[in-house]
Write an enzyme that holds these catalytic residues in place. Structure first.
Site, PDB file in Angstrom:
ATOM      1  N   THR A 140       0.822  -1.214   0.000  1.00 27.94           N
ATOM      2  CA  THR A 140       0.000   0.000   0.000  1.00 27.94           C
ATOM      3  C   THR A 140       0.851   1.256   0.000  1.00 27.94           C
ATOM      4  OG1 THR A 140      -1.777  -1.171   1.098  1.00 27.94           O
ATOM      5  CG2 THR A 140      -1.818   1.200   1.308  1.00 27.94           C
TER       6      THR A 140
ATOM      7  N   TYR B 155      -8.370   0.129  -3.762  1.00 32.33           N
ATOM      8  CA  TYR B 155      -7.136   0.610  -4.384  1.00 32.33           C
ATOM      9  C   TYR B 155      -6.320  -0.592  -4.807  1.00 32.33           C
ATOM     10  CZ  TYR B 155      -4.746  -0.785  -0.113  1.00 32.33           C
ATOM     11  OH  TYR B 155      -4.248  -1.511   0.917  1.00 32.33           O
TER      12      TYR B 155
ATOM     13  N   THR C  66       1.871  -4.237   4.284  1.00 35.46           N
ATOM     14  CA  THR C  66       1.802  -4.470   5.731  1.00 35.46           C
ATOM     15  C   THR C  66       1.282  -5.866   6.091  1.00 35.46           C
ATOM     16  OG1 THR C  66      -0.416  -3.513   5.869  1.00 35.46           O
ATOM     17  CG2 THR C  66       1.450  -2.019   6.207  1.00 35.46           C
ATOM     18  N   ASP C  67       0.606  -6.539   5.141  1.00 37.02           N
ATOM     19  CA  ASP C  67      -0.057  -7.798   5.503  1.00 37.02           C
ATOM     20  C   ASP C  67       0.919  -8.900   5.945  1.00 37.02           C
ATOM     21  OD1 ASP C  67      -2.453  -6.602   4.965  1.00 37.02           O
ATOM     22  OD2 ASP C  67      -2.815  -7.636   3.069  1.00 37.02           O
TER      23      ASP C  67
ATOM     24  N   LYS D 181       0.942  -7.396  12.922  1.00 38.62           N
ATOM     25  CA  LYS D 181      -0.183  -6.572  12.464  1.00 38.62           C
ATOM     26  C   LYS D 181      -1.399  -7.015  13.253  1.00 38.62           C
ATOM     27  CE  LYS D 181      -2.576  -4.823   8.402  1.00 38.62           C
ATOM     28  NZ  LYS D 181      -2.691  -4.801   6.932  1.00 38.62           N
TER      29      LYS D 181
ATOM     30  N   GLU E 256       5.341 -27.713  28.315  1.00 37.45           N
ATOM     31  CA  GLU E 256       4.602 -28.453  29.347  1.00 37.45           C
ATOM     32  C   GLU E 256       5.195 -29.848  29.455  1.00 37.45           C
ATOM     33  OE1 GLU E 256       0.594 -28.316  27.985  1.00 37.45           O
ATOM     34  OE2 GLU E 256       0.320 -26.240  28.642  1.00 37.45           O
TER      35      GLU E 256
END
Ligand code: ASP
Length: 325
Positions: free
Chosen positions: A13, A26, A92-93, A165, A281
């Site tokens: 973007t 977009y 950004t994804d 994110k 664990e």
């Protein structure tokens, strides 16, 4: 003093165009690095840039092909003594995945900063130039070295292993876990919280241009062992479980994974919770599983891929790597 910054562009973007200042839709990855740096030239930053287009795509499509082009380009810049720092522009994804993979495989001798934007370049309130100017501030600071790969978004600097994110919209879409952020930044100020942590400087893992197949299983109520077995198939070398709560999984899924563990499959338990710390664990010993600690499933996957690629297949050694990450 004027810094020399290498900018490697991959799209996203930050290079996106909507065609209108108020449009909802977009296309990511439209502006070339040359045009982008022309715009940046108007900001009056104390830096000179050399740019290279690695890709110009939505980061949903980033993967081994782009990483195999990006890693050597960053290495070349780090080895160039005229280069003070590197900035990678990225969608950004999947920014957190590229950042973490690079963090594990690059030396920490010079700043390497990933930056993106949540709004396309022609949108009202475009955040891409602000984030970029902040990234220049970080990449120009010698004190950014020794902190591994950094991510700059929304006036904050995050460590690659912490950053995630957490929101699909808005300019404050990123946060860090377990460390929230490692510095606050504006184009004219930079305040670090604490000292560099990558004191050895060298890369933690050798680069691998053919990462082994490792999948992520998202656990949900009612998940059965058979569908997990079908997903794993015959070719996966490892699997990360995005478990419920602290990396928990339904009993039939555990049984299927233990069976596959017997055939050599490596199993890491992470959490589907946003801030999921998964500790080891007692049953992990008997099952032959590894606990992902603070890494989210997508980052745990990359670490497991690199470990397998570097010949590590013993769960105890893999656990040690996750404990140290
Ligand atoms: N879909 C875009 C991408 O990751 C989102 C963004 O960059 O903010 O390329």
């Amino acid at each position: 003093m004027t810094s020399q910054i290498t900018v490697l562009a991959t799209g996203g973007t930050i290079a996106g165009i909507a065609g209108s200042a108020i449009a909802k839709d977009y296309a990511a990855g439209q502006i070339s690095i040359e045009d982008y740096l022309d715009q940046v030239g108007g900001l009056g930053l104390e830096a000179e840039f050399s740019g290279q287009q690695i890709a110009n795509i939505d980061s949903a499509d980033i993967g081994p092909k782009e990483w195999n082009a990006l890693h050597p380009a960053i290495m070349a810049a780090l080895n160039d003594e005229t280069c003070d720092g590197v900035i990678v522009t990225h969608g950004t994804d999947t920014l957190e995945e590229t950042a973490f993979l690079l963090d594990l495989t690059l030396p920490a001798n010079k700043p390497v900063v990933l930056v993106g934007a949540m709004r396309p370049a022609d949108a009202v309130g475009y955040d891409g130039l602000r984030n970029f100017a902040n990234a220049v501030r970080v990449a120009s600071d010698p004190a950014a070295a020794g902190r591994g790969v950094l991510v700059v978004m929304g006036d904050r600097v995050f460590g690659a292993r912490d950053v995630r994110k957490v929101r699909t919209r808005g300019t404050d879409a990123f946060r860090g876990f377990p460390r929230e952020s490692v510095a606050l930044v504006t184009p004219s100020s930079l305040e670090w919280f604490g000292a560099p942590w990558r004191t050895q400087g060298g890369a933690q893992f050798a680069w691998c241009d053919d990462l082994p197949e490792v999948g992520v299983v998202h656990v949900h109520a009612g998940l059965d062992g058979q569908s997990v077995g079908r997903f794993i198939g015959d070719t996966m070398r490892g699997v990360v479980i995005a478990g419920v709560g602290e990396g928990n999984l339904p009993e039939p899924v555990r049984q299927e994974l233990v069976r596959r563990r017997g055939e050599g499959l490596l199993v890491v338990r992470a959490s589907r919770a946003d801030e999921g710390l998964v500790d080891r664990e007692p049953e992990d010993e008997a099952n032959g599983f590894v606990a992902a600690r603070a890494l989210n499933p997508q980052k745990a996957r990359l670490l497991l891929q690199l470990l397998i690629a570097n010949g590590v297949s013993d769960p105890a050694a893999i656990q040690q790597a996750f404990d140290g990450s």
